[in-house]
Design a protein around this motif. Sequence first.
Motif, PDB file in Angstrom:
ATOM      1  N   MET A   1       0.838  -1.176   0.000  1.00 58.86           N
ATOM      2  CA  MET A   1       0.000   0.000   0.000  1.00 58.86           C
ATOM      3  C   MET A   1       0.886   1.243   0.000  1.00 58.86           C
ATOM      4  SD  MET A   1      -3.350   0.624   1.935  1.00 58.86           S
ATOM      5  CE  MET A   1      -4.343   1.927   1.373  1.00 58.86           C
ATOM      6  N   ARG A   2       0.475   2.191  -0.754  1.00 59.16           N
ATOM      7  CA  ARG A   2       1.231   3.440  -0.859  1.00 59.16           C
ATOM      8  C   ARG A   2       0.947   4.339   0.325  1.00 59.16           C
ATOM      9  NH1 ARG A   2      -0.816   3.855  -6.712  1.00 59.16           N
ATOM     10  NH2 ARG A   2       0.710   2.598  -7.784  1.00 59.16           N
ATOM     11  N   SER A   3       1.935   5.126   0.687  1.00 61.49           N
ATOM     12  CA  SER A   3       1.741   6.085   1.767  1.00 61.49           C
ATOM     13  C   SER A   3       0.933   7.269   1.233  1.00 61.49           C
ATOM     14  CB  SER A   3       3.080   6.553   2.313  1.00 61.49           C
ATOM     15  OG  SER A   3       3.726   7.359   1.350  1.00 61.49           O
ATOM     16  N   TYR A   4       0.468   8.080   2.154  1.00 63.87           N
ATOM     17  CA  TYR A   4      -0.335   9.237   1.787  1.00 63.87           C
ATOM     18  C   TYR A   4       0.465  10.198   0.916  1.00 63.87           C
ATOM     19  CZ  TYR A   4      -3.218  13.391   2.241  1.00 63.87           C
ATOM     20  OH  TYR A   4      -3.987  14.492   1.970  1.00 63.87           O
ATOM     21  N   THR A   5       1.729  10.395   1.238  1.00 63.71           N
ATOM     22  CA  THR A   5       2.546  11.317   0.450  1.00 63.71           C
ATOM     23  C   THR A   5       2.765  10.787  -0.968  1.00 63.71           C
ATOM     24  OG1 THR A   5       4.552  10.351   1.378  1.00 63.71           O
ATOM     25  CG2 THR A   5       3.720  12.349   2.416  1.00 63.71           C
ATOM     26  N   GLU A   6       2.932   9.474  -1.105  1.00 62.52           N
ATOM     27  CA  GLU A   6       3.073   8.890  -2.446  1.00 62.52           C
ATOM     28  C   GLU A   6       1.789   9.049  -3.244  1.00 62.52           C
ATOM     29  OE1 GLU A   6       4.164   4.919  -1.454  1.00 62.52           O
ATOM     30  OE2 GLU A   6       6.310   5.335  -1.562  1.00 62.52           O
ATOM     31  N   GLN A   7       0.650   8.874  -2.571  1.00 59.60           N
ATOM     32  CA  GLN A   7      -0.636   9.057  -3.242  1.00 59.60           C
ATOM     33  C   GLN A   7      -0.815  10.503  -3.685  1.00 59.60           C
ATOM     34  OE1 GLN A   7      -3.500   7.734  -0.390  1.00 59.60           O
ATOM     35  NE2 GLN A   7      -3.034   5.565  -0.688  1.00 59.60           N
ATOM     36  N   ARG A   8      -0.467  11.440  -2.818  1.00 62.40           N
ATOM     37  CA  ARG A   8      -0.582  12.859  -3.177  1.00 62.40           C
ATOM     38  C   ARG A   8       0.355  13.208  -4.325  1.00 62.40           C
ATOM     39  NH1 ARG A   8      -4.879  15.653  -1.782  1.00 62.40           N
ATOM     40  NH2 ARG A   8      -3.668  17.549  -1.832  1.00 62.40           N
ATOM     41  N   ALA A   9       1.566  12.623  -4.318  1.00 62.74           N
ATOM     42  CA  ALA A   9       2.517  12.885  -5.399  1.00 62.74           C
ATOM     43  C   ALA A   9       1.984  12.333  -6.717  1.00 62.74           C
ATOM     44  CB  ALA A   9       3.874  12.270  -5.073  1.00 62.74           C
ATOM     45  N   MET A  10       1.400  11.142  -6.680  1.00 62.18           N
ATOM     46  CA  MET A  10       0.830  10.553  -7.898  1.00 62.18           C
ATOM     47  C   MET A  10      -0.333  11.397  -8.396  1.00 62.18           C
ATOM     48  SD  MET A  10      -0.647   6.755  -8.611  1.00 62.18           S
ATOM     49  CE  MET A  10       0.951   6.002  -8.825  1.00 62.18           C
ATOM     50  N   LEU A  11      -1.161  11.852  -7.486  1.00 62.32           N
ATOM     51  CA  LEU A  11      -2.288  12.710  -7.863  1.00 62.32           C
ATOM     52  C   LEU A  11      -1.790  14.023  -8.465  1.00 62.32           C
ATOM     53  CD1 LEU A  11      -5.343  13.173  -7.887  1.00 62.32           C
ATOM     54  CD2 LEU A  11      -5.129  14.092  -5.583  1.00 62.32           C
ATOM     55  N   ALA A  12      -0.747  14.576  -7.889  1.00 59.71           N
ATOM     56  CA  ALA A  12      -0.179  15.814  -8.424  1.00 59.71           C
ATOM     57  C   ALA A  12       0.348  15.595  -9.833  1.00 59.71           C
ATOM     58  CB  ALA A  12       0.928  16.326  -7.508  1.00 59.71           C
ATOM     59  N   ARG A  13       1.001  14.462 -10.088  1.00 62.89           N
ATOM     60  CA  ARG A  13       1.484  14.163 -11.437  1.00 62.89           C
ATOM     61  C   ARG A  13       0.323  14.024 -12.413  1.00 62.89           C
ATOM     62  NH1 ARG A  13       5.028  10.736  -8.614  1.00 62.89           N
ATOM     63  NH2 ARG A  13       3.737   8.933  -9.143  1.00 62.89           N
ATOM     64  N   MET A  14      -0.748  13.364 -11.977  1.00 60.95           N
ATOM     65  CA  MET A  14      -1.923  13.203 -12.835  1.00 60.95           C
ATOM     66  C   MET A  14      -2.536  14.561 -13.167  1.00 60.95           C
ATOM     67  SD  MET A  14      -3.579   9.904 -10.912  1.00 60.95           S
ATOM     68  CE  MET A  14      -5.025   9.701 -11.936  1.00 60.95           C
ATOM     69  N   GLU A  15      -2.650  15.429 -12.160  1.00 62.73           N
ATOM     70  CA  GLU A  15      -3.237  16.751 -12.386  1.00 62.73           C
ATOM     71  C   GLU A  15      -2.336  17.611 -13.264  1.00 62.73           C
ATOM     72  OE1 GLU A  15      -3.936  17.946  -8.355  1.00 62.73           O
ATOM     73  OE2 GLU A  15      -5.985  17.168  -8.388  1.00 62.73           O
TER      74      GLU A  15
END
Length: 112
Positions: free
Chosen positions: A1-15
């Motif tokens: 499972m990804r950490s919250y910061t990794e999820q936010r970083a992935m979301l930022a890349r998507m955006e």
Amino acid sequence: MRSYTEQRAMLARMETSRAETERHLAIIEKQVAARAERMTVTGRVKSRQYGRSTSTWTPADERAFQENVAALRFKRRCEIEALSRKLARQAGAIAAFRVRHRINEPTRETVP
């Protein structure tokens, strides 16, 4: 499972990727409008022979401009449609990612 910061970083890349696609589509629209305007002005000068100093834009000029825009968009329709579909896919992926990982919309900070 990804950490919250990794999820936010992935979301930022998507955006960021979605914003880049939006910019690309906006550039195409600006190019089409600019080219249509140049075509209209060039055609107007040839037909009237008034020269460069005149800046009257008649309803006939507006019709010619809109026809040129439509023709140029038709020529680039594949590219425009592909980018529009890509934007829709990216928006869906971002929304699904937010739901799946329970990440709310970011709070927009106002810049004074």
